[in-house]
Design an enzyme around this catalytic site. Structure first.
Site, short mmCIF file in Angstrom:
data_model
loop_
_atom_site.label_atom_id
_atom_site.label_comp_id
_atom_site.label_asym_id
_atom_site.label_seq_id
_atom_site.Cartn_x
_atom_site.Cartn_y
_atom_site.Cartn_z
N GLU A 78 -1.08 -2.45 -6.34
CA GLU A 78 0.06 -1.56 -6.49
C GLU A 78 0.46 -0.72 -5.35
O GLU A 78 -0.28 -0.35 -4.61
CB GLU A 78 -0.33 -0.56 -7.71
CG GLU A 78 0.47 -1.14 -8.95
CD GLU A 78 1.93 -0.61 -9.23
OE1 GLU A 78 2.57 -0.68 -8.04
OE2 GLU A 78 2.47 -0.62 -10.42
N ASP A 79 1.68 -0.13 -5.56
CA ASP A 79 2.12 0.96 -4.44
C ASP A 79 1.73 2.13 -4.79
O ASP A 79 1.05 3.03 -3.95
CB ASP A 79 3.57 0.99 -4.24
CG ASP A 79 4.41 1.06 -5.52
OD1 ASP A 79 3.83 0.98 -6.57
OD2 ASP A 79 5.68 1.15 -5.39
N ASP B 258 0.78 6.41 -10.94
CA ASP B 258 1.46 7.82 -11.16
C ASP B 258 0.86 7.89 -12.64
O ASP B 258 0.06 8.52 -12.74
CB ASP B 258 2.96 7.59 -11.06
CG ASP B 258 3.56 8.89 -11.19
OD1 ASP B 258 2.96 9.84 -10.89
OD2 ASP B 258 5.07 8.68 -11.51
N PHE C 243 7.81 13.28 -4.98
CA PHE C 243 8.38 11.79 -5.03
C PHE C 243 8.35 11.26 -3.64
O PHE C 243 9.14 11.97 -2.75
CB PHE C 243 9.84 11.85 -5.63
CG PHE C 243 10.04 10.42 -6.18
CD1 PHE C 243 9.50 9.89 -7.42
CD2 PHE C 243 10.79 9.48 -5.35
CE1 PHE C 243 9.74 8.56 -7.96
CE2 PHE C 243 11.02 8.15 -5.83
CZ PHE C 243 10.50 7.83 -6.96
N ARG D 240 12.90 1.66 0.97
CA ARG D 240 11.97 0.81 0.95
C ARG D 240 11.51 0.31 2.34
O ARG D 240 10.53 0.14 2.80
CB ARG D 240 12.05 -0.51 0.43
CG ARG D 240 12.28 -0.37 -1.36
CD ARG D 240 11.97 -1.78 -2.01
NE ARG D 240 12.59 -1.49 -3.29
CZ ARG D 240 11.86 -1.36 -4.32
NH1 ARG D 240 10.58 -0.78 -4.12
NH2 ARG D 240 12.14 -1.28 -5.45
P1 IMP Z 1 3.52 4.71 -13.40
O1 IMP Z 1 3.59 3.51 -14.69
O2 IMP Z 1 3.99 6.03 -13.89
O3 IMP Z 1 2.10 4.68 -13.19
O4 IMP Z 1 4.24 4.26 -12.21
C1 IMP Z 1 4.00 3.26 -11.40
C2 IMP Z 1 5.36 2.79 -10.66
O5 IMP Z 1 6.24 3.99 -10.55
C3 IMP Z 1 5.01 2.66 -9.28
O6 IMP Z 1 4.64 1.27 -9.10
C4 IMP Z 1 6.43 3.07 -8.51
O7 IMP Z 1 7.30 1.83 -8.59
C5 IMP Z 1 7.01 4.13 -9.25
N1 IMP Z 1 6.78 5.35 -8.78
C6 IMP Z 1 5.93 6.38 -9.24
N2 IMP Z 1 5.96 7.34 -8.57
C7 IMP Z 1 6.57 7.05 -7.41
C8 IMP Z 1 7.09 7.94 -6.17
O8 IMP Z 1 6.63 8.93 -5.61
N3 IMP Z 1 7.91 7.14 -5.43
C9 IMP Z 1 8.51 5.79 -5.52
N4 IMP Z 1 7.93 5.23 -6.59
C10 IMP Z 1 7.26 5.98 -7.67
MG MG Z 2 5.87 -0.25 -8.39
#
Ligand code: IMP
Ligand code: MG
Length: 182
Positions: free
Chosen positions: A101-102, A105, A154, A167
């Site tokens: 994963e990137d 969050d 962010f 990106r």
């Molecule tokens: P989660 O489900 O809230 O853990 O979100 C995961 C996904 O949200 C990541 O794979 C990202 O694609 C996106 N995301 C969450 N925070 C950021 C950020 O700061 N920048 C860009 N994408 C984010």
């Molecule tokens: Mg993602």
């Protein structure tokens, strides 16, 4: 100055810092999985650049597969609703999976994904995330491999987007709040 640089508040991790950290993550994974052939599963689209660099730093006979799930649309806050847009190409029963994963969050995306994949009976599932924002976690989910822990805010670049842009920035930077606050 790059075209999109005007929207960046500050650079968090340079190209060189990312290269070094990703190389060390790859070495760590290669050590932990010695004698095995893990399947690296990239969660699209945010992880595509990290995945490309990470897999090249893992000296093992690993394979790759790709999955895409919906997350934010054009916003910056997770909805908690996750939908599979593109599924894996190959079966995973008996395989050692590493989800790439990137950023982790709220955890909603990976929490859901892990449940879906566990039902397919892999031998194991580990999580490797480039970035981790532990402050924002809403689900009980933690990564086995973390590139960097970052505070809330962010970030974009090195695969991560805001509304599908940024990106292609080669570094990770904090987006100016006025960009997403309108
Ligand atoms: P989660 O489900 O809230 O853990 O979100 C995961 C996904 O949200 C990541 O794979 C990202 O694609 C996106 N995301 C969450 N925070 C950021 C950020 O700061 N920048 C860009 N994408 C984010
Ligand atoms: Mg993602």
């Amino acid at each position: 100055m790059r075209y999109e640089e005007k929207d960046i508040l500050k650079v968090l991790y340079t190209q060189e810092e990312l290269r070094d950290r990703v190389a060390r993550l790859g070495e760590e994974i290669a050590r932990d999985y010695a004698g095995r052939a893990p399947v690296l599963v990239s969660v699209l689209r945010g992880s595509y650049i990290f995945m490309a660099d990470l897999t090249r730093s893992i000296d093992l006979p690993c394979t790759v597969d790709f999955m895409s799930v919906s997350s934010y649309g054009a916003g910056t806050v997770s909805s908690g609703e996750v939908k599979i847009i593109k599924d894996l190409s190959d079966p995973i029963d008996g395989k050692d999976l590493i989800l790439v994963e990137d950023i982790l969050d709220t955890g909603n995306t990976l929490y859901y994904l892990r449940e879906v994949l566990e039902a397919r009976k892999p031998a194991s599932i580990a999580i490797c995330t480039l970035l981790d924002k532990p402050e924002r976690r809403a689900k009980e989910i933690w990564a086995d491999y973390v590139g960097f822990q970052i505070p809330d805010g962010f970030v974009v670049g090195y695969g991560l987007d805001y509304a599908e842009r940024y990106r292609n920035l080669p570094y990770i930077g904090v987006l100016k709040p006025e960009v997403y606050q309108g």
